[in-house]
Design an enzyme around this catalytic site. Sequence first.
Site, short mmCIF file in Angstrom:
data_model
loop_
_atom_site.label_atom_id
_atom_site.label_comp_id
_atom_site.label_asym_id
_atom_site.label_seq_id
_atom_site.Cartn_x
_atom_site.Cartn_y
_atom_site.Cartn_z
N GLU A 155 0.79 -1.30 -0.02
CA GLU A 155 0.01 -0.08 0.09
C GLU A 155 0.80 1.47 -0.05
O GLU A 155 0.50 2.17 0.83
CB GLU A 155 -0.96 -0.16 1.30
CG GLU A 155 -1.71 -1.22 1.24
CD GLU A 155 -2.75 -1.44 2.59
OE1 GLU A 155 -2.86 -0.18 3.26
OE2 GLU A 155 -3.12 -2.45 2.94
N HIS A 233 -10.12 -7.28 -0.89
CA HIS A 233 -11.18 -7.29 0.08
C HIS A 233 -12.42 -6.75 -0.79
O HIS A 233 -12.54 -5.49 -1.06
CB HIS A 233 -10.70 -6.09 1.17
CG HIS A 233 -9.33 -6.67 1.91
ND1 HIS A 233 -9.64 -7.64 2.97
CD2 HIS A 233 -8.14 -6.33 2.04
CE1 HIS A 233 -8.49 -7.92 3.45
NE2 HIS A 233 -7.57 -6.93 2.96
N ASP A 264 -11.68 -11.36 1.09
CA ASP A 264 -12.90 -11.58 1.92
C ASP A 264 -13.82 -10.84 1.06
O ASP A 264 -13.60 -9.96 0.32
CB ASP A 264 -12.96 -11.28 3.26
CG ASP A 264 -11.93 -9.87 3.63
OD1 ASP A 264 -11.45 -9.62 4.60
OD2 ASP A 264 -12.25 -8.91 2.58
O1 G3I Z 1 -1.81 -7.47 19.80
C1 G3I Z 1 -2.39 -6.44 20.24
C2 G3I Z 1 -3.08 -6.73 21.75
O2 G3I Z 1 -1.94 -7.10 22.77
C3 G3I Z 1 -3.85 -5.31 22.23
O3 G3I Z 1 -4.18 -5.79 23.60
C4 G3I Z 1 -4.86 -4.91 21.23
C5 G3I Z 1 -5.43 -3.70 21.68
O4 G3I Z 1 -6.06 -2.99 20.68
O5 G3I Z 1 -4.21 -4.77 19.93
C6 G3I Z 1 -3.44 -6.14 19.43
O6 G3I Z 1 -2.85 -5.71 18.16
C7 G3I Z 1 -3.83 -5.43 17.08
C8 G3I Z 1 -3.41 -6.41 16.14
O7 G3I Z 1 -4.46 -6.33 14.86
C9 G3I Z 1 -3.85 -7.88 16.63
O8 G3I Z 1 -4.93 -8.11 16.66
C10 G3I Z 1 -3.74 -4.02 16.55
O9 G3I Z 1 -4.21 -3.15 17.57
C11 G3I Z 1 -4.76 -3.84 15.29
O10 G3I Z 1 -4.43 -2.56 14.78
C12 G3I Z 1 -4.34 -5.08 14.32
O11 G3I Z 1 -5.05 -4.94 13.27
C13 G3I Z 1 -4.67 -5.72 12.05
C14 G3I Z 1 -4.41 -4.44 10.88
O12 G3I Z 1 -4.01 -4.98 9.63
C15 G3I Z 1 -3.21 -3.60 11.32
O13 G3I Z 1 -1.97 -4.20 11.30
C16 G3I Z 1 -5.63 -6.56 11.66
O14 G3I Z 1 -5.76 -7.64 12.37
C17 G3I Z 1 -4.93 -7.11 10.14
O15 G3I Z 1 -6.18 -8.11 9.83
C18 G3I Z 1 -4.83 -5.98 9.18
O16 G3I Z 1 -4.55 -6.72 8.15
C19 G3I Z 1 -4.20 -5.86 6.96
C20 G3I Z 1 -3.18 -6.09 5.86
O17 G3I Z 1 -1.88 -6.26 7.07
C21 G3I Z 1 -2.91 -5.26 4.83
N1 G3I Z 1 -3.94 -5.37 4.10
C22 G3I Z 1 -5.29 -4.72 4.76
C23 G3I Z 1 -5.67 -5.75 5.93
C24 G3I Z 1 -6.83 -5.20 6.67
O18 G3I Z 1 -6.59 -4.00 7.46
#
Ligand code: G3I
Length: 352
Positions: A155, A233, A264
Amino acid sequence: MPKIFARVMLFFIILAPSLGASAFEEAPTLRDLAEQNDIYIGAAVYVSHLNDPLFVDILGSQFNMLTPENEAKACELQPRLGQFDFRNFDTLMDFAEEHEMTVHGHTLLWHQCVPSWLANGPFSRDEAIDALRDHIMTVVGRYKGRIAIWDVANETIADDGSGLRDTPWRQWIGDDYVELAFQFAHEADPDALLFYNDYNIESVNDKSDAVYAMVSDFLARGIPIHGVGMQSHMILGQIDPYGIAKNMQRLGELGMQVQITELDVRFEGEPSDQILRRQASDYRRMMETCLESEYCTAFITWGVSDRYTWLRGSNLGFFENPVVAPLLFDDDYNPKPAYDALVEVLTEYAGE
Ligand code: G3I
């Protein structure tokens, strides 16, 4: 059904197993069928989901490719400058290798999941280039020979295709930070396939035109790049198989592999039977488009079960549907019509 045939069938169902014969071969899995079609079928996996035995059983049996959902991102791997934490990524790597799954590394460059040391800097250009090189050489080098494909850049192109989006790495280094990342990744593991990954670049549009131009430019200048990941997506009923096929073709003619990397299919409201049937049709059309293209090598869903989909996250802003069911398996891991549709189309194409 004639009575005699029914009786014979009953025999096989009741008696045959006791005779040591398996009355029916087990139904082929997505993984079996994908391998018959010479493509990867993958899923994004978050390490905590490996504590769920049902999740593990489906992941290992139905998929032959694994994408770390978050564990290989900079904020997870290098939360403090010079201090790396590979524990969660190693856990996913061990699982993948135990289950003979290929790993799609995700991602070395991204404007989200940015550690504070990178966001805050400040860095001179040379200091930032050193930091980028160190991150990539450390991460890619650690898994050299074990990760087949890396999303080097995720991105980095602006949504309107007008150029690069503003990111911390771009701020400290300049516009050539993307090509530097590809060069460092190739230096760290010359055998890894290096991909550019993005959303809304599936069909032919301004953004996918910008991706095509970047890939063409990289190839012209000898910057190592081997593929493009179309995140996919999708919104229910908004799939453009013809545009996607055209885009796959032009990238393939540049020498790129193309992969569906984060599929998805989301929708508003409850997952009614009608919605699930329409969703199955959308999954089928995406798989058909991949199988019809000689350049499409992987079909990866962004998750396994609706239970863990990122789309139910409360921090999404643009889309919130607490009951959205965008994946192949429902909250209780039952295969959905979309799963059946993929089995059907993979079987059809395997038989060709
Ligand atoms: O692991 C911490 C946890 O310890 C904490 O308690 C919690 C509090 O909010 O956060 C947790 O981390 C989160 C992580 O996902 C694991 O669940 C982050 O806040 C959250 O921002 C993160 O979101 C991920 C997002 O990317 C940002 O990295 C999503 O799971 C993930 O599905 C999403 O994936 C992205 C791809 O990498 C790129 N393409 C788009 C896709 C969807 O946004």
